[in-house]
Design a protein around this motif. Structure first.
Motif, PDB file in Angstrom:
ATOM      1  N   UNK A   1     -10.179  -9.976 -16.884  1.00  0.00           N
ATOM      2  CA  UNK A   1      -9.380 -11.137 -16.492  1.00  0.00           C
ATOM      3  C   UNK A   1      -7.901 -10.765 -16.500  1.00  0.00           C
ATOM      4  N   UNK A   2      -7.369 -10.440 -15.322  1.00  0.00           N
ATOM      5  CA  UNK A   2      -5.968 -10.048 -15.217  1.00  0.00           C
ATOM      6  C   UNK A   2      -5.027 -11.162 -15.691  1.00  0.00           C
ATOM      7  N   UNK A   3      -5.291 -12.440 -15.357  1.00  0.00           N
ATOM      8  CA  UNK A   3      -4.396 -13.497 -15.847  1.00  0.00           C
ATOM      9  C   UNK A   3      -4.287 -13.537 -17.362  1.00  0.00           C
ATOM     10  N   UNK A   4      -5.421 -13.357 -18.067  1.00  0.00           N
ATOM     11  CA  UNK A   4      -5.378 -13.384 -19.524  1.00  0.00           C
ATOM     12  C   UNK A   4      -4.681 -12.144 -20.089  1.00  0.00           C
ATOM     13  N   UNK A   5      -4.862 -11.005 -19.432  1.00  0.00           N
ATOM     14  CA  UNK A   5      -4.155  -9.797 -19.853  1.00  0.00           C
ATOM     15  C   UNK A   5      -2.649 -10.011 -19.715  1.00  0.00           C
ATOM     16  N   UNK A   6      -2.246 -10.575 -18.577  1.00  0.00           N
ATOM     17  CA  UNK A   6      -0.831 -10.848 -18.361  1.00  0.00           C
ATOM     18  C   UNK A   6      -0.316 -11.886 -19.354  1.00  0.00           C
ATOM     19  N   UNK A   7      -1.180 -12.843 -19.700  1.00  0.00           N
ATOM     20  CA  UNK A   7      -0.794 -13.849 -20.696  1.00  0.00           C
ATOM     21  C   UNK A   7      -0.525 -13.181 -22.040  1.00  0.00           C
ATOM     22  N   UNK A   8      -1.358 -12.190 -22.393  1.00  0.00           N
ATOM     23  CA  UNK A   8      -1.146 -11.467 -23.653  1.00  0.00           C
ATOM     24  C   UNK A   8       0.173 -10.707 -23.620  1.00  0.00           C
ATOM     25  N   UNK A   9       0.451 -10.045 -22.485  1.00  0.00           N
ATOM     26  CA  UNK A   9       1.698  -9.293 -22.334  1.00  0.00           C
ATOM     27  C   UNK A   9       2.906 -10.225 -22.447  1.00  0.00           C
ATOM     28  N   UNK A  10       2.835 -11.348 -21.751  1.00  0.00           N
ATOM     29  CA  UNK A  10       3.948 -12.299 -21.779  1.00  0.00           C
ATOM     30  C   UNK A  10       4.114 -12.932 -23.161  1.00  0.00           C
ATOM     31  N   UNK A  11       2.992 -13.219 -23.821  1.00  0.00           N
ATOM     32  CA  UNK A  11       3.069 -13.827 -25.151  1.00  0.00           C
ATOM     33  C   UNK A  11       3.713 -12.870 -26.149  1.00  0.00           C
TER      34      UNK A  11
END
Length: 232
Positions: free
Chosen positions: A199-209
């Motif tokens: 899930x790229x969106x969740x990976x990006x969410x982790x990076x942004x968080x």
């Protein structure tokens, strides 16, 4: 004549990097040559021992530069000092990637072994330089058969190294505990190694968080601590 503080700091950083690379690169390039030639397997006891010797390059270099020389007490203070004060930030930095990256995965990566898993501007500029250096430090692994780096483009890894350097620097700035940074680094390595991220969106969410947490940590600065103080 007393040298300026920035000169002393620069000299210490240079010694740290030289010592680190002189320990790690001979071991990891040797592993690259031996595995590429089919002489040993990366996962064999010899391959594992050579790789592990290289992994401890930064640790040995850091401990060798402790003011006053290395002793067990100073080593423990260097590693665990400020741990109690750092706990809230440490928990936040560990829970965010654990929850989001686990949610972003399809489960464990193929062939995963639980045993292997156990095994401001100047600030940003410093993180960029640090990330680039550590990306280069890992370079031999891309020439080592069986190291599992073939599917990851090196430029992408280097970019991740810069991000991780930023996160680690912010965590250390806020809490002042080297051990907390080691936990975050170990967790990042473990999750990337054992999970199949889909899930790229969740990976990006982790990076942004994590980046958001790092920005929130910037205004905080852990008090300077002497190495002879209590380790925790």
């Amino acid at each position: 004549m007393k040298r300026p503080r920035h000169y002393v700091g620069s000299r210490t950083s240079t010694r740290f990097l030289l010592t680190t690379f002189l320990i790690t690169w001979p071991a990891w390039w040797l592993n690259a040559v031996l595995t590429s030639a089919g002489i040993i397997d990366y996962s064999s006891p010899i391959g594992t021992a050579i790789h592990t010797a290289g992994v401890f390059g930064p640790t040995i270099a850091g401990l060798s530069l402790i003011p006053g020389g290395f002793t067990l007490k100073r080593g423990l203070a260097f590693t665990f000092g400020g741990l109690r004060r750092s706990l809230p930030w440490t928990a936040a930095f560990l829970v965010v990637p654990l929850v989001l990256l686990t949610a972003a995965s399809d489960g464990l990566a193929e062939g995963f072994s639980p045993i292997s898993a156990m095994g401001a501007f100047l600030f940003f500029a410093a993180c960029l330089a640090t990330g680039a250096i550590w990306g280069l430090w890992h370079l031999p692994l891309w020439f080592t058969q069986g190291a599992g780096r073939e599917t990851t483009p090196f430029p992408a890894f280097a970019a991740l190294a810069v991000l991780l350097s930023f996160w680690l620097s912010a965590l250390y700035r806020a809490g002042g505990c080297a051990f907390s940074c080691r936990l975050l680094h170990a967790l990042a390595n473990t999750l990337i190694g054992v999970l199949t991220l889909s899930s790229i969106p969740l990976v990006m969410a982790a990076v942004l968080a994590l980046t958001g947490l790092s920005l929130a940590a910037l205004p905080y600065s852990a008090p300077t601590r002497a190495l002879d103080r209590s380790a925790c």
